[in-house]
Design an enzyme around this catalytic site. Sequence first.
Site, short mmCIF file in Angstrom:
data_model
loop_
_atom_site.label_atom_id
_atom_site.label_comp_id
_atom_site.label_asym_id
_atom_site.label_seq_id
_atom_site.Cartn_x
_atom_site.Cartn_y
_atom_site.Cartn_z
N ASP A 5 0.83 -1.21 0.00
CA ASP A 5 0.00 0.00 0.00
C ASP A 5 0.86 1.25 0.00
O ASP A 5 0.55 2.23 -0.67
CB ASP A 5 -0.87 0.04 1.26
CG ASP A 5 -1.95 -1.00 1.22
OD1 ASP A 5 -2.07 -1.67 0.17
OD2 ASP A 5 -2.64 -1.15 2.24
N ASP A 62 0.51 4.28 -2.50
CA ASP A 62 0.25 5.66 -2.04
C ASP A 62 1.28 6.64 -2.62
O ASP A 62 0.94 7.75 -2.98
CB ASP A 62 0.29 5.74 -0.50
CG ASP A 62 -0.92 5.06 0.12
OD1 ASP A 62 -1.87 4.76 -0.62
OD2 ASP A 62 -0.91 4.83 1.35
N ILE A 80 -12.52 8.20 4.19
CA ILE A 80 -12.04 9.26 5.08
C ILE A 80 -10.74 9.81 4.54
O ILE A 80 -9.93 9.09 3.97
CB ILE A 80 -11.75 8.79 6.52
CG1 ILE A 80 -12.37 7.44 6.82
CG2 ILE A 80 -12.25 9.82 7.52
CD1 ILE A 80 -12.04 6.98 8.22
N LYS A 136 -8.19 2.34 13.26
CA LYS A 136 -8.43 2.22 11.83
C LYS A 136 -8.08 0.79 11.44
O LYS A 136 -6.91 0.44 11.26
CB LYS A 136 -7.62 3.23 11.03
CG LYS A 136 -8.00 3.15 9.56
CD LYS A 136 -7.50 4.33 8.78
CE LYS A 136 -8.08 4.35 7.37
NZ LYS A 136 -8.00 3.08 6.68
N LYS A 171 -13.00 11.24 15.09
CA LYS A 171 -14.31 11.71 14.64
C LYS A 171 -14.83 12.75 15.62
O LYS A 171 -14.67 12.56 16.85
CB LYS A 171 -15.30 10.54 14.55
CG LYS A 171 -14.89 9.50 13.51
CD LYS A 171 -15.81 8.29 13.48
CE LYS A 171 -15.30 7.29 12.45
NZ LYS A 171 -15.98 6.00 12.52
N LYS A 191 -2.40 8.05 10.27
CA LYS A 191 -1.71 6.79 10.03
C LYS A 191 -0.56 6.51 10.98
O LYS A 191 -0.07 7.40 11.66
CB LYS A 191 -1.14 6.84 8.61
CG LYS A 191 -2.20 6.74 7.55
CD LYS A 191 -1.95 5.49 6.79
CE LYS A 191 -2.75 5.43 5.53
NZ LYS A 191 -2.39 4.32 4.73
N CYS A 213 27.35 -27.51 5.16
CA CYS A 213 27.07 -26.51 6.18
C CYS A 213 28.00 -25.31 5.98
O CYS A 213 29.22 -25.48 5.88
CB CYS A 213 27.30 -27.14 7.56
SG CYS A 213 27.30 -25.92 8.89
N CYS A 265 30.65 -25.22 9.12
CA CYS A 265 31.70 -26.21 9.38
C CYS A 265 32.03 -27.07 8.17
O CYS A 265 32.97 -27.87 8.24
CB CYS A 265 31.31 -27.09 10.56
SG CYS A 265 30.02 -28.28 10.17
S1 IVH Z 1 -15.41 5.68 9.20
C1 IVH Z 1 -17.83 8.45 7.10
N1 IVH Z 1 -14.04 4.38 11.00
O1 IVH Z 1 -11.31 3.13 6.38
C2 IVH Z 1 -16.60 7.75 7.41
N2 IVH Z 1 -13.64 3.88 8.71
O2 IVH Z 1 -11.94 5.50 4.07
C3 IVH Z 1 -16.63 6.35 6.99
N3 IVH Z 1 -11.99 2.11 8.35
O3 IVH Z 1 -12.58 1.60 3.92
C4 IVH Z 1 -15.57 5.51 7.50
N4 IVH Z 1 -11.55 1.72 10.47
O4 IVH Z 1 -13.55 0.55 5.99
C5 IVH Z 1 -14.27 4.57 9.68
N5 IVH Z 1 -12.90 3.27 12.72
C6 IVH Z 1 -13.14 3.46 11.41
C7 IVH Z 1 -12.48 2.72 10.41
C8 IVH Z 1 -12.75 2.95 9.07
C9 IVH Z 1 -11.28 1.37 9.22
C10 IVH Z 1 -11.90 1.99 6.88
C11 IVH Z 1 -13.22 1.89 6.18
C12 IVH Z 1 -12.99 2.54 4.86
C13 IVH Z 1 -11.86 3.44 5.12
C14 IVH Z 1 -12.35 4.85 5.16
#
Ligand code: IVH
Length: 718
Positions: A63, A67, A113, A151, A335, A359, A453, A456
Amino acid sequence: MNPRTPDLFGEVSPEPSTSKASVTGKSTDSRPLTPAARALVLRGQLHHHAHAYYTLDAPEIPDAEYDRLFRELQTLESAHPGLLTPDSPTQRVGGQVLDAFAPVTHRVPMLSIRTETDTEARGAETFDTRIRKELGLSESEPPVDYVGELKFDGLAMSLRYENGVLTQAATRGDGETGEEVTANIRTIGQIPLRLPPDAPAVLEVRGEVYMRRDDFERLNERQRQRIAAGTKGEKTFVNPRNAAAGAVRQLDSGIAAERPLSFFAYGLGDITPASDGGPQWAKHHDMLMQLKAWGFPVAEQTACVQGAAGLVAFHQRIAVERDALPYDIDGVVYKVNDLAQQARLGFVTREPRWAVAHKYPAQEEMTTVQAIDVQVGRTGKLTPVAKLFPVFVGGVTVTNATLHNELEARRKDVRVGDTVIVRRAGDVIPEVVSVVLDRRPAGAPQFTMMSLCPVCGSLAEREEGEADHRCTGGLFCSAQRKQAVWHYAHRRAMDVDGLGDKLVDQLVDSGQVKTLADLYHLRLDILANMDRMAEKSAINLLEALEKSKTTTLGRFLFSLGIRHVGEATAKELARHFGQLDAVMAASEDALLQVADVGPVVAHSIRTFFDQLHNREVVQALRDAGVTWPEGDALAPTEMPLAGVTVVLTGTLQSMGRDEAKEKLEALGAKVAGSVSKKTHYVVAGAEAGSKLDKANALGVPVLDDAGLAVLLSGQKPG
Ligand code: IVH
């Protein structure tokens, strides 16, 4: 799947300071391209990798690398807006919908997100500053209430309940339309199929389907066995998320059920309140607690925190806990807790303004293989290890990754010069998960295990049905020296009292003991100078060594540490052949005549004595004065207690149980651990317990110390 989600805010974080030029291979070391040409190349690569990831569930690059390519394209497009095309990967969210599953139109779109890629505290502070600004809060106003969540690194799922019953489960797909995977999701035990009566008439729970790391390891182990057994069409999985995605999108729900999945809830989609209004909540956290009360798993780390300081502390706390979690996370999510504030903040394109993902350093990275070394463990096991260009992964700099054994190295087909994906998650040792094949240099040779080996020079062999190669140089190989000395001194081997682990380490490390025979040439002044050795203990050790010189052939054979030759086999060998030279000269066929010796053991004994080094060590031990009574080979039936089975229990007065066992066996008796109808005698000392009871119950004769003495005189008591 968020790592692949475009960052529509167009922010670009500085490139990590790792060896970019060497790890990104073709993408950076070609001649400079025009921006238009580079954008074309990047789009092609991103399309290719998005397809491998989303549609085939078989990513080819980590990933973090995706990215980097993604951000490079974003930067190019924002610097040269004319280059932006509608089909650019930066303009699409998520994956494609597979034809194989019925499409589901999400009534409430599944959003992604925004990701804060600055893994330092600043990531949290930037978010808080933005939120305060957008809510129009002045500095004097109190800190904002946030919820800190994990996450999860799995795949997003929407679970629809109608009148309390799970009616549909759908993947995110492109956010508008997902795939209907209800049958597979029903196999997840953690997901309630039915909700309590106070649940709303329609409720869509959003969350993450994931696979625990231990479940992933078990699944891969099973897959490896299936591959080894020749089952067609089986493969191992690169990481838990990939395995979870494969299971969810498995067409055969029977196979999906075999793949253990888990679930965490983190949000809501469509909702129609119950006719009586049902439960209400004004905060995101209260809603999560309600979901928990209805039976959905909610991560226990989920916490209400205040302001930037609270976010930073949460990020740091979870960073510390991350390795110990049983599943992978790639960051935390912040959030805004107050739902009214969330509504005021609203959305931008496909992302809410009230949430951000912050991250952690990636758990998978790309690097190159500089060499493949073979290490020899203390039991003689040869392990191929990939020497890597240093790479920062899972929070540490990794330079080595085990390839386990030749079969694994070949299965993954790792070659010197390859670009590989390295994974370090949890406390697990770093692993090469796969090779990025299209970056393989021409002519890279396949890995083969050496036949000697590397330490040895003795023969290295892989036994039938085993994955590991082992050095057969046992006594001679310096990698195995400590283990060999430690085993030699063991109570049931040569019984050298006072030669503990720490002392063995010192003697071997200081070069005083290179082979077992050196033990008998140790001097008092050298021993007394070792750490934690006083003169008294040094004298005692020298006495113990002297005493050990007079032994039995069985003990001596056991003490050599020949693979597969345990105490019982060593005794049988001694009994069968009578003399060491006869054992050393015996062919595999001759060895097979010995009770309990099968082809693997016979081969191991033969190979051991075929090594000149091992024969030299045996000779040096004899020269140092190690002796035993040698006899003629005895047929077992000629021995006085042949065919007699004895069980020893309780504390004997005349001798220890080990000694009694040895003496009885020398007379041909078998000493068993438990009493049965086939037991001839039970010798019971003080405090004998259940074995004595059983002997009485079965009517087996019970002997005391005097009875034992009769047995040891070669007679069978009444
Ligand atoms: S909230 C409105 N909470 O991350 C917001 N997403 O881009 C919607 N993910 O693929 C997502 N842990 O599956 C939210 N605690 C968490 C999360 C989470 C993992 C993943 C989700 C999505 C990506 C969000």
